[in-house]
Design an enzyme around this catalytic site. Structure first.
Site, PDB file in Angstrom:
ATOM      1  N   VAL A 203     -46.737  95.686 -85.436  1.00 46.24           N
ATOM      2  CA  VAL A 203     -47.485  94.887 -86.417  1.00 46.24           C
ATOM      3  C   VAL A 203     -46.609  94.801 -87.665  1.00 46.24           C
ATOM      4  O   VAL A 203     -46.321  95.822 -88.269  1.00 46.24           O
ATOM      5  CB  VAL A 203     -48.815  95.599 -86.787  1.00 46.24           C
ATOM      6  CG1 VAL A 203     -49.517  94.858 -87.906  1.00 46.24           C
ATOM      7  CG2 VAL A 203     -49.727  95.728 -85.570  1.00 46.24           C
ATOM      8  N   HIS A 204     -46.117  93.628 -88.008  1.00 44.47           N
ATOM      9  CA  HIS A 204     -45.279  93.579 -89.210  1.00 44.47           C
ATOM     10  C   HIS A 204     -45.429  92.310 -90.041  1.00 44.47           C
ATOM     11  O   HIS A 204     -44.885  92.219 -91.130  1.00 44.47           O
ATOM     12  CB  HIS A 204     -43.802  93.757 -88.838  1.00 44.47           C
ATOM     13  CG  HIS A 204     -43.187  92.527 -88.252  1.00 44.47           C
ATOM     14  ND1 HIS A 204     -43.280  92.211 -86.925  1.00 44.47           N
ATOM     15  CD2 HIS A 204     -42.494  91.525 -88.824  1.00 44.47           C
ATOM     16  CE1 HIS A 204     -42.662  91.079 -86.702  1.00 44.47           C
ATOM     17  NE2 HIS A 204     -42.178  90.616 -87.830  1.00 44.47           N
ATOM     18  N   ARG A 205     -46.184  91.323 -89.542  1.00 42.91           N
ATOM     19  CA  ARG A 205     -46.268  90.061 -90.283  1.00 42.91           C
ATOM     20  C   ARG A 205     -47.000  90.252 -91.606  1.00 42.91           C
ATOM     21  O   ARG A 205     -48.011  90.969 -91.664  1.00 42.91           O
ATOM     22  CB  ARG A 205     -47.065  89.029 -89.480  1.00 42.91           C
ATOM     23  CG  ARG A 205     -46.386  88.638 -88.249  1.00 42.91           C
ATOM     24  CD  ARG A 205     -45.972  87.193 -88.304  1.00 42.91           C
ATOM     25  NE  ARG A 205     -45.094  86.957 -87.210  1.00 42.91           N
ATOM     26  CZ  ARG A 205     -44.002  86.219 -87.272  1.00 42.91           C
ATOM     27  NH1 ARG A 205     -43.667  85.634 -88.390  1.00 42.91           N
ATOM     28  NH2 ARG A 205     -43.253  86.056 -86.226  1.00 42.91           N
TER      29      ARG A 205
END
Ligand code: UD1
Length: 364
Positions: A203-205
């Site tokens: 998860v990085h957006r």
């Protein structure tokens, strides 16, 4: 022919590797400029090592800043580099700020510009990456589209005459790495992932990490999955979770560092499924036959949705049910072409080198 590639973020190194090989194989000169957008060893140096990419000729060292400051810093740093190397082509990859800055610098200085992975659209203009894609495509002289969908998107924007359908450059990188990893999985699979079954998550957006409510809901959805969830935390996620005191280990959720490319492929092959908000991983999951659940409302890779191999889950509360779905029967479709995309890109560049009109390079 002298080609100058601008790259700076993790997924771009994966795309650059086969292009670099094809260029060197065919006796062309390839100048790699690292923007420095990613500087952590696991997000940058490990990719150069794993993918046997030569050291960059220049590192602009831009680091982490706001989108505007990062992009402007790269443009300023690139200007003298472009004029030093006077490339026949400037190549940019994907949709990051590094790609946008490379496109702007080449365009402002009048160097022919080609975009690898052109024509992708998720039709959500709130995402920085979507805005970058549109801007880069419209600035480019040559558009290398990975899929027929991408060509149609370019056609809709009047860009068909500059587009070539070449297939996806990541197919070759993935195929070579998959072979290496499959021959010795224990060598590449990190110790924390040796207890199976598990779901792998990234998860990085900004859309997920920078909205506190959404980040909390996402982490709690991961924690309530039925299988252990191994979350590989991008530094941005780790920072935001720490700042908000959100636990990265709770219920089913366990967290570790991002992985180098080969270990990531080994991890996907070992996982029961992937949960992600990344673009490239959705595609790699399909190519590897790994069921994917995407924590977004839209995707720039709609091909991955066919047959249910990838499912979009905009609401974190729906995650646990989505990841529990049965694996689709049969083999996954392979819509991303063969391993020849980089070779076709180099042939197209060589065919057009010096044929492109070049703007006058004034200093004002
Ligand atoms: C960028 C791309 C995204 C891509 C991702 C791959 C843009 C707009 N986004 O997002 O499309 O999927 O790369 O990982 O270009 N940070 C570090 N170390 C690093 C780099 C970043 O700690 O080496 C942290 C910093 O806190 C930084 C944050 O991560 O502020 C975000 O980094 P940034 O380069 O802005 O974008 P990514 O989220 O990595």
């Amino acid at each position: 022919m002298r080609v100058l590639s601008v790259a700076g973020a993790r997924p771009q190194f994966v795309k650059l590797a086969p292009v670099d090989q094809a260029l060197r194989h065919q006796g062309h000169e390839h100048v790699i400029v690292h923007t420095g957008q990613h500087y952590d060893p696991l997000l940058s140096q490990s990719f150069f090592e794993d993918l046997a990419i030569p050291a960059p000729a220049v590192n602009l060292g831009v680091g982490s800043r706001s989108h505007a400051a990062q992009t402007a810093g790269i443009v300023l740093g690139l200007e003298p580099v472009l004029d030093e190397y006077t490339p026949d082509w400037v190549l940019v990859y994907g949709d990051t700020n590094s790609a946008l800055a490379g496109a702007l610098a080449a365009s402002l200085r009048g160097y022919p510009l080609a975009h690898v992975e052109a024509g992708l659209r998720c039709f959500d203009r709130r995402m920085a990456e979507e805005r970058n894609r549109v801007l880069i495509d419209h600035a480019s002289d040559l558009l290398f589209a990975p899929t027929a969908t991408a060509v149609r998107n370019l056609q809709r924007e009047g860009l068909r005459p500059r587009a070539a359908l070449v297939g996806d450059v990541m197919v070759a990188t993935l195929a070579a790495t998959r072979e290496r990893v499959a021959a010795a999985p224990d060598r590449y699979l990190p110790a924390v992932l040796r207890t199976r079954p598990f779901l792998l998550a990234t998860v990085h957006r900004a859309e997920t990490t920078d909205d506190p409510r959404r980040l909390a809901a996402t982490l709690s959805a991961l924690a309530s999955c039925a299988l252990p969830v191994k979350l590989l935390a991008h530094p941005r996620l780790a920072d935001r979770a720490r700042a908000l005191s959100l636990p990265l280990a709770a219920g089913a959720l366990e967290t570790s560092e991002p992985l180098a490319y080969q270990s990531m492929i080994a991890a996907m092959l070992a996982a029961r499924g992937l949960i992600t908000d990344s673009g490239g991983l959705q595609k790699e999951a399909l190519m590897l036959g790994v069921v994917c659940t995407t924590l977004r409302a839209r995707t720039e890779w709609p091909e991955t949705l066919h047959g249910g191999w990838n499912v979009l889950v905009p609401e974190p509360r729906d995650l646990a049910a989505a990841v529990a779905r049965p694996r689709p029967a049969g083999d996954p479709p392979q819509p991303f072409g063969d391993t020849g995309a980089a070779r076709r890109i180099v042939a197209a560049l060589a065919g057009r080198a010096r044929a492109e009109p070049t703007a006058v390079r004034g200093s004002a």
